[in-house]
Each structure stands twice: as structure tokens, then as C-alpha cells.
Write an enzyme that holds these catalytic residues in place. Structure first.
Site, mmCIF file in Angstrom:
data_model
loop_
_atom_site.group_PDB
_atom_site.id
_atom_site.type_symbol
_atom_site.label_atom_id
_atom_site.label_comp_id
_atom_site.label_asym_id
_atom_site.label_seq_id
_atom_site.Cartn_x
_atom_site.Cartn_y
_atom_site.Cartn_z
ATOM 1 N N HIS A 143 -12.761 3.133 -0.292
ATOM 2 C CA HIS A 143 -12.779 2.125 0.779
ATOM 3 C C HIS A 143 -13.441 0.827 0.310
ATOM 4 O O HIS A 143 -13.908 0.029 1.120
ATOM 5 C CB HIS A 143 -13.575 2.601 2.017
ATOM 6 N N GLU B 295 -8.162 -4.970 5.102
ATOM 7 C CA GLU B 295 -8.000 -4.664 3.678
ATOM 8 C C GLU B 295 -6.840 -5.440 3.066
ATOM 9 O O GLU B 295 -6.909 -5.862 1.918
ATOM 10 C CB GLU B 295 -7.814 -3.147 3.487
ATOM 11 N N ARG C 245 -2.508 -2.024 -3.570
ATOM 12 C CA ARG C 245 -3.701 -1.214 -3.408
ATOM 13 C C ARG C 245 -3.596 -0.033 -4.381
ATOM 14 O O ARG C 245 -2.599 0.686 -4.380
ATOM 15 C CB ARG C 245 -3.778 -0.672 -1.984
ATOM 16 N N ASN D 232 0.879 -1.172 0.000
ATOM 17 C CA ASN D 232 0.000 0.000 0.000
ATOM 18 C C ASN D 232 0.919 1.226 0.000
ATOM 19 O O ASN D 232 1.452 1.613 1.035
ATOM 20 C CB ASN D 232 -0.884 -0.042 1.256
ATOM 21 N N ASN E 217 -10.439 7.461 10.154
ATOM 22 C CA ASN E 217 -10.230 8.904 10.053
ATOM 23 C C ASN E 217 -10.991 9.402 8.820
ATOM 24 O O ASN E 217 -11.753 10.357 8.880
ATOM 25 C CB ASN E 217 -8.736 9.186 9.990
ATOM 26 N N VAL F 9 -12.841 3.903 14.431
ATOM 27 C CA VAL F 9 -13.954 4.371 15.271
ATOM 28 C C VAL F 9 -15.036 3.290 15.362
ATOM 29 O O VAL F 9 -15.515 2.958 16.451
ATOM 30 C CB VAL F 9 -14.551 5.678 14.695
ATOM 31 N N GLY F 10 -15.409 2.730 14.235
ATOM 32 C CA GLY F 10 -16.490 1.741 14.197
ATOM 33 C C GLY F 10 -16.200 0.520 15.050
ATOM 34 O O GLY F 10 -17.094 -0.023 15.705
ATOM 35 N N LEU G 127 -15.848 3.578 9.588
ATOM 36 C CA LEU G 127 -15.599 4.827 10.316
ATOM 37 C C LEU G 127 -14.161 4.846 10.813
ATOM 38 O O LEU G 127 -13.852 4.359 11.910
ATOM 39 C CB LEU G 127 -16.574 4.951 11.501
ATOM 40 N N ARG H 46 -12.448 15.856 7.172
ATOM 41 C CA ARG H 46 -13.235 16.253 5.995
ATOM 42 C C ARG H 46 -14.672 16.575 6.396
ATOM 43 O O ARG H 46 -15.242 15.918 7.265
ATOM 44 C CB ARG H 46 -13.270 15.129 4.952
ATOM 45 N N ASP I 172 -9.426 12.758 16.890
ATOM 46 C CA ASP I 172 -9.357 11.422 17.480
ATOM 47 C C ASP I 172 -10.569 11.219 18.387
ATOM 48 O O ASP I 172 -10.767 11.964 19.354
ATOM 49 C CB ASP I 172 -8.053 11.258 18.265
ATOM 50 N N MET I 173 -11.369 10.214 18.064
ATOM 51 C CA MET I 173 -12.615 9.995 18.807
ATOM 52 C C MET I 173 -12.357 9.720 20.297
ATOM 53 O O MET I 173 -13.172 10.054 21.142
ATOM 54 C CB MET I 173 -13.383 8.841 18.148
HETATM 55 P P1 ADP Z 1 -7.513 5.504 8.812
HETATM 56 O O1 ADP Z 1 -7.170 4.141 8.279
HETATM 57 O O2 ADP Z 1 -8.622 6.197 8.087
HETATM 58 O O3 ADP Z 1 -6.352 6.390 9.100
HETATM 59 P P2 ADP Z 1 -8.382 4.079 11.207
HETATM 60 O O4 ADP Z 1 -9.394 3.130 10.672
HETATM 61 O O5 ADP Z 1 -7.091 3.533 11.681
HETATM 62 O O6 ADP Z 1 -8.158 5.293 10.227
HETATM 63 O O7 ADP Z 1 -9.070 4.898 12.400
HETATM 64 C C1 ADP Z 1 -8.383 5.883 13.093
HETATM 65 C C2 ADP Z 1 -9.315 6.556 14.056
HETATM 66 O O8 ADP Z 1 -9.934 5.586 14.896
HETATM 67 C C3 ADP Z 1 -8.628 7.507 15.028
HETATM 68 O O9 ADP Z 1 -8.540 8.797 14.477
HETATM 69 C C4 ADP Z 1 -9.558 7.494 16.227
HETATM 70 O O10 ADP Z 1 -10.528 8.518 16.055
HETATM 71 C C5 ADP Z 1 -10.286 6.169 16.126
HETATM 72 N N1 ADP Z 1 -9.963 5.245 17.213
HETATM 73 C C6 ADP Z 1 -8.926 4.373 17.280
HETATM 74 N N2 ADP Z 1 -8.977 3.679 18.446
HETATM 75 C C7 ADP Z 1 -10.058 4.126 19.120
HETATM 76 C C8 ADP Z 1 -10.648 3.813 20.388
HETATM 77 N N3 ADP Z 1 -10.135 2.887 21.194
HETATM 78 N N4 ADP Z 1 -11.769 4.487 20.739
HETATM 79 C C9 ADP Z 1 -12.309 5.420 19.929
HETATM 80 N N5 ADP Z 1 -11.800 5.749 18.736
HETATM 81 C C10 ADP Z 1 -10.696 5.116 18.332
#
Ligand code: ADP
Length: 406
Positions: A184, A388, A95, A10, A215, A335-336, A213, A245, A286-287
Site C-alpha cells: 500500500h 493511488e 501499479r 492496475n 479490505n 473503512v478509514g 483501512l 486476513r 464489510d464494516m
Molecule cells: P480494497 O481497496 O482493499 O478492496 P477499499 O479501500 O475499497 O478496499 O475498502 C473496502 C471496505 O470499505 C469495505 O469492505 C467496507 O468494509 C468498507 N466501507 C466502504 N464504505 C463504507 C461505509 N460507508 N461505512 C463503513 N465501511 C465502509
């Protein structure tokens, strides 16, 4: 011995993430990351995952370009007896972010394919050039080995025209390739299939709303394994509220900012892609930090969370209507997978739609795919960790195995 290993690459503009998998059982043999390529502070982190291979190794010497990065990765793999010259390596899977309308399936890369990916650069100016550099570098290293492109957009090419087209002048849209492509896709495909598996059903028999969900964030409506709608559009900017975004916004905001605030196209691009979403609303994307601030009574963080959830709910409702019947809603990505309060808030009040969470199950932490809905809920709510790299490796291996069989 037949070749059963796949290297997944990737390639980003200044980074390369990689995983070596053995497709006999899907086991990961090594994973790693090269970051800050071209800077003084480059770093390679390599983790071998074979039984007695030892822990992770780090290199911090400057790495000038993608060629040097991949050479360093090859050396690390060779040190574990997993060199790129191994006869067990079946293919390299890349990718690739934008495949336009042409690439609806994983595709064995040749010069013609590369030229087409190059033609799509205006649609993905940040991503496709980096993906192309990664591919060219890997081909130079092993010119004899099949290399496969797996496109982020491919899963969404099944969207009907009614979902894929914007309601703008058709001639202008066609001339400039303006339509909804979605991104995605590898994650949505993987998670939809894993959700069916979790329900003990065939993917063809299941309708799923997938909420990726991270970033970046996107939703998709998947009917019997085929994507029928997704929230990202021409670019990843459309749809859900994301880390940085804005997601959906009245396009007239752009003209307004140009006319009233004197902002340039580039200024607005940066505003909407990098300084909006959760970070624009409350200063944090960051959630975990947002939840911490909410627990401490921070109103800005609370409002950012509420706006994020409001948009998510709107998409759940919209995709419910698009699908007609929903068997499951699947949460995935950072997040999800991890933020129980997001899942809880997103489905709360939707009991009439057949959604009910078991708050105990929802609060439990686990790395595996699991159901978090109550047993009597008509619609299952699932948490399905995305993978992925495994999906890219599977698609790559399936294609080269098929080709080998002729
Ligand atoms: P990407 O691949 O889009 O960079 P990820 O799928 O790795 O993103 O998700 C990153 C985001 O997940 C972080 O910005 C944060 O908001 C959220 N995150 C990661 N761990 C936790 C957690 N334990 N609780 C809540 N949110 C989390």
C-alpha cells in the site's frame, strides 16, 4: 502540443482497472474496469469524464485475456477521442505490487526491469505475474511509449534495518529474501503528503501515522515524509486485522495446525489470508454490515469490531513510540474514510497522547480531506481520501518529464 496525459493501469489476475488523467491539472478524463477476464461473464465498464462525453458504457461479451481486455479499453478510449495513439499520451503508469529491495523509485520499464519483476514473483505470487502480463500487453500496443512501474513496496524501502528485519537467523533470511517489505506504499505516500498539506506544512516537517483501512489494511509511521515503519511484512498478511486476513499471529499457530489439525501449507495459507480477520471472526468483512449487526445487538459482530480496534490501537501506540513526536494520524481507504465509529473507537482513551476527536466533525460525511480532531488537540486527526491512481500518474509523469528534459 506537449503530451500531458497518463494512462494508469492496475492489472490483477482477472481484472484491469484504468484511469486516464491529464497532468496539467490532474483531471480525470476517463475511468474504467474490466473484470472476470477469461470467463464467460467478462464485463467492461467505461466512464468518460469529459464535459459532454455522456455516461458510463458497459460491454458484457467474453474477454479472453489481458490482451483482449486492453484492446477493448483502447477502443472505448478511442470512441471518446482519447485513443492510445494520441500524441497527447505521455506515458503509461503501471501499479506493480512487489519491487523487492531493488526498486526504491518509479522506474521506466525495459526488458531488464521486467526480468527483475519476474524474479520477485515468489514474493508476490498472485500479484506480480498479473502486473507483468498487463505491462507486456500495454508495451505490445504502444512499444514506442514510455511505460513506468510504480511499486507498492517502494515507499517503505526507507525503513531502517531495525524495523525491516525479522529477528531470525540472518543467513536464512538473506538467502531467501525474508524481511519486511510493506505494501500500500503508494497510498501511504500520497496520504502522508496530503496530510501535511492539510496542516499547512511541508512534508519534511510533519510526522504522521497513516492508517490505510480498506479490505486489506496497513499502518505506517512516516517521519518527515519518509516511511520508518509499516505493519505489513514479507507479505500483506502481517499487521492489522483485515477484512479476511488475520494480521499479526504467533507463527507457531501454523505448526500447531499442521501437527494437530493435519492442515497443509496451502490450507493454512487460505485460512489466514481468506477466512480470517473480520470474516473469520463474525462471517462479515464489510464494516457497514458489521456496524448494522452491532446496532441490532449482535455479540459476534461486536467482538470482531473490538478485536479490530484493539489491534489498531496497539499500532497507534507502537508508532507513536517509534516516531517520538506525532503531528497527525490520518485515516484513509474504504473503512478509514467512511466508518466514523472506527475512527472514534480507535482514538478513544488516547487523550494523554494528545488525541481528541470532535464527534460532530467525525460524524460528518464528506469526500474531501478534512480534520476531525478538536482544535485544542495536540495531535491532529485527519480523514484523507486516498488516490493511488493520481499518485501513480504523478510519479509516472514526473519521471518521464525529467527524462525528457535530459
Ligand atoms: P480494497 O481497496 O482493499 O478492496 P477499499 O479501500 O475499497 O478496499 O475498502 C473496502 C471496505 O470499505 C469495505 O469492505 C467496507 O468494509 C468498507 N466501507 C466502504 N464504505 C463504507 C461505509 N460507508 N461505512 C463503513 N465501511 C465502509
Amino acid at each position: 502540443m506537449t503530451a500531458t496525459r497518463v494512462l494508469v493501469l492496475n492489472s490483477g489476475s482477472s481484472s484491469v482497472k484504468y484511469q486516464l488523467l491529464d497532468m496539467r491539472g490532474g483531471a480525470r478524463l476517463a475511468v474504467g474496469l474490466v473484470e472476470r477476464i477469461g470467463e464467460e461473464t467478462s464485463r467492461l465498464v467505461h466512464t468518460p469524464l469529459l464535459g459532454d462525453a455522456g455516461g458510463k458504457r458497459e460491454r458484457t461479451a467474453p474477454i479472453a485475456d489481458h490482451g483482449a481486455a486492453l484492446k477493448a479499453v483502447a477502443e472505448e478510449l478511442a470512441a471518446d477521442g482519447l485513443g492510445l495513439d494520441s500524441p497527447q499520451l505521455a506515458a503509461i503508469g503501471h501499479r506493480v505490487v512487489h519491487g523487492g529491495l531493488r526498486f526504491t523509485e518509479p522506474t521506466v520499464i525495459d526488458e531488464e526491469v521486467l526480468a527483475e519483476v519476474e524474479r520477485l514473483v515468489p514474493l508476490a505470487p498472485l500479484h506480480n505475474p498479473a502486473n507483468i502480463t498487463g505491462i507486456r500487453t500495454a508495451r505490445a500496443l504502444r512499444p514506442d511509449l514510455p511505460q513506468v512501474a510504480v511499486f507498492d513496496t517502494a515507499f517503505h524501502t526507507t525503513m531502517p534495518e531495525s524495523a525491516a528485519r525479522y529477528a531470525i537467523d540472518t543467513e536464512t533470511a538473506d538467502k531467501h529474501l525474508i524481511r519486511r517489505y510493506g505494501f500500500h506504499g503508494t497510498s501511504h505516500a500520497y496520504v502522508a503528503r496530503e496530510t501535511a498539506r492539510l496542516l499547512g506544512k511541508a512534508p519534511e516537517d510533519v510526522n504522521v501515522i497513516v492508517l490505510h483501512l480498506g479490505n486489506g489494511a496497513s499502518a505506517s509511521a512516516v517521519a518527515g515524509g519518509r516511511c520508518v515503519d509499516t505493519s505489513m511484512g514479507l507479505t500483506p498478511l502481517e499487521g492489522l486485522v483485515m477484512g479476511t486476513r488475520s494480521g499479526d499471529i504467533d507463527p507457531a499457530v501454523t505448526f500447531h495446525l499442521m501437527r494437530v489439525a493435519g492442515m497443509s501449507t496451502d490450507d493454512i495459507d487460505v485460512l489466514l489470508n481468506k477466512k480470517s480477520g473480520l470474516v473469520g471472526l463474525c462471517g462479515d468483512n464489510d464494516m457497514r454490515e458489521i456496524r448494522r449487526r452491532i446496532d441490532a445487538g449482535d455479540e459476534r459482530a461486536q467482538l470482531a469490531f473490538d478485536i479490530y480496534i484493539h489491534r489498531l490501537k496497539k499500532y497507534i501506540g507502537a508508532y507513536y513510540a517509534v516516531l517520538g513526536r506525532v503531528d497527525a494520524i490520518a485515516f484513509t481507504a474504504g473503512v478509514g474514510e467512511n466508518a466514523a465509529p472506527v475512527r472514534e473507537a480507535a482514538v478513544s482513551g488516547l487523550e494523554e497522547l494528545g488525541l481528541a476527536l470532535d464527534s460532530g466533525l467525525n460524524a460528518e460525511r464528506s469526500d474531501g480531506a478534512r480534520l476531525v480532531s478538536t482544535p485544542y488537540a495536540r495531535v491532529a486527526v485527519a480523514v484523507v481520501p486516498t488516490d493511488e491512481e493520481l499518485e501513480i500518474a504523478r510519479q509516472t509523469f514526473a519521471l518521464v518529464s525529467e527524462n525528457a528534459l535530459g
